[in-house]
Design an enzyme around this catalytic site. Structure first.
Site, PDB file in Angstrom:
ATOM      1  N   ASN A 131       0.316  -5.478   0.960  1.00  0.00           N
ATOM      2  CA  ASN A 131       0.446  -4.697  -0.276  1.00  0.00           C
ATOM      3  C   ASN A 131      -0.908  -4.624  -0.984  1.00  0.00           C
ATOM      4  O   ASN A 131      -1.699  -5.569  -0.963  1.00  0.00           O
ATOM      5  CB  ASN A 131       1.548  -5.239  -1.207  1.00  0.00           C
ATOM      6  N   GLU A 153      -2.187  -3.592  -4.673  1.00  0.00           N
ATOM      7  CA  GLU A 153      -1.777  -3.219  -6.032  1.00  0.00           C
ATOM      8  C   GLU A 153      -2.916  -2.546  -6.788  1.00  0.00           C
ATOM      9  O   GLU A 153      -4.071  -2.507  -6.325  1.00  0.00           O
ATOM     10  CB  GLU A 153      -1.297  -4.476  -6.774  1.00  0.00           C
ATOM     11  N   CYS A 183       2.965  -0.565  -0.915  1.00  0.00           N
ATOM     12  CA  CYS A 183       3.642  -1.703  -0.280  1.00  0.00           C
ATOM     13  C   CYS A 183       3.034  -1.997   1.090  1.00  0.00           C
ATOM     14  O   CYS A 183       2.441  -1.118   1.734  1.00  0.00           O
ATOM     15  CB  CYS A 183       5.116  -1.403  -0.073  1.00  0.00           C
ATOM     16  N   GLU A 209       4.505  -2.397   3.929  1.00  0.00           N
ATOM     17  CA  GLU A 209       5.096  -1.593   5.012  1.00  0.00           C
ATOM     18  C   GLU A 209       4.403  -0.242   5.129  1.00  0.00           C
ATOM     19  O   GLU A 209       4.080   0.222   6.221  1.00  0.00           O
ATOM     20  CB  GLU A 209       6.595  -1.363   4.743  1.00  0.00           C
ATOM     21  N   CYS A 258      11.468  -1.686   0.276  1.00  0.00           N
ATOM     22  CA  CYS A 258      11.959  -0.900  -0.865  1.00  0.00           C
ATOM     23  C   CYS A 258      12.438   0.470  -0.368  1.00  0.00           C
ATOM     24  O   CYS A 258      12.204   0.856   0.785  1.00  0.00           O
ATOM     25  CB  CYS A 258      10.857  -0.742  -1.910  1.00  0.00           C
ATOM     26  N   CYS A 304       9.738   2.769   1.135  1.00  0.00           N
ATOM     27  CA  CYS A 304       9.288   2.342   2.467  1.00  0.00           C
ATOM     28  C   CYS A 304      10.356   2.601   3.529  1.00  0.00           C
ATOM     29  O   CYS A 304      10.034   2.912   4.676  1.00  0.00           O
ATOM     30  CB  CYS A 304       8.903   0.869   2.447  1.00  0.00           C
TER      31      CYS A 304
HETATM   32  N1  THU Z   1       6.232  -5.132  -2.019  1.00  0.00           N
HETATM   33  C1  THU Z   1       5.895  -4.857  -0.723  1.00  0.00           C
HETATM   34  O1  THU Z   1       4.717  -4.758  -0.365  1.00  0.00           O
HETATM   35  N2  THU Z   1       6.910  -4.716   0.163  1.00  0.00           N
HETATM   36  C2  THU Z   1       8.226  -4.896  -0.114  1.00  0.00           C
HETATM   37  O2  THU Z   1       9.061  -4.805   0.788  1.00  0.00           O
HETATM   38  C3  THU Z   1       8.646  -5.201  -1.472  1.00  0.00           C
HETATM   39  C4  THU Z   1       7.588  -5.193  -2.507  1.00  0.00           C
HETATM   40  C5  THU Z   1       5.136  -5.369  -2.967  1.00  0.00           C
HETATM   41  C6  THU Z   1       4.851  -4.269  -3.949  1.00  0.00           C
HETATM   42  C7  THU Z   1       4.182  -5.053  -5.067  1.00  0.00           C
HETATM   43  O3  THU Z   1       2.804  -5.195  -4.759  1.00  0.00           O
HETATM   44  C8  THU Z   1       4.818  -6.427  -5.003  1.00  0.00           C
HETATM   45  O4  THU Z   1       5.422  -6.505  -3.735  1.00  0.00           O
HETATM   46  C9  THU Z   1       5.846  -6.678  -6.087  1.00  0.00           C
HETATM   47  O5  THU Z   1       6.775  -5.665  -6.135  1.00  0.00           O
END
Ligand code: THU
Length: 136
Positions: A50, A52, A61, A63, A96, A99
């Site tokens: 991920n 941010e 994310c 994925e 999510c 994704c």
């Molecule tokens: N996140 C992912 O990278 N993948 C997931 O399956 C769920 C959430 C990340 C997004 C964000 O950077 C952090 O987790 C909190 O939501």
């Protein structure tokens, strides 16, 4: 149309890739590091974490990072057989909704390995995303 589940050895390799890339996450806001690895039908594994942003909605994310990296590296004909998702807190974490739709685009028959509420879990993408959207 159900693809053959990857061998236990391949599942372990996919998990290792996801755990390794998780360390590269840029997650200063949520402090929730996620790693994902996709197994393609040609046997290749591509991973992503991920990423941010201070403008939170710009976050990508793990994925989607993995899938977009796979397309960038190998082109748009990739076929996703399986996806492994891990996080650094060992808490339940399935892909999510956004994704799920992106996985479906390249892997309408993919199997997803993730942490469920009762431990490691696996599910077909159509269980996670019934009626996924496709054009044509
Ligand atoms: N996140 C992912 O990278 N993948 C997931 O399956 C769920 C959430 C990340 C997004 C964000 O950077 C952090 O987790 C909190 O939501």
């Amino acid at each position: 149309m159900r693809n053959k589940k990857p061998s236990i050895e391949m599942q372990a390799k996919l998990l290792r890739s996801a755990k390794t890339v998780m360390k590269n996450a840029h997650a200063p806001y949520s402090k929730f590091r996620v790693g994902a690895a996709v197994l393609l039908s040609n046997g290749k594994i591509v991973s992503g974490c991920n990423v941010e942003n201070a403008s939170y909605g710009m976050t990508n994310c793990a994925e989607r990072t993995a899938i977009f990296s796979a397309v960038a590296r190998l082109g748009p004909k990739i076929e996703i057989r399986a996806v492994s998702v891990v996080n650094d807190q060992g808490v339940p974490c399935s892909p999510c909704g956004a994704c799920r739709q992106v996985i479906y685009e390249f892997g309408p028959d993919a199997i997803i390995f993730f942490q469920g509420s009762k431990g490691p879990k696996q599910a077909h993408i159509t269980q996670l995303l019934p009626e996924g959207f496709r054009l044509q």
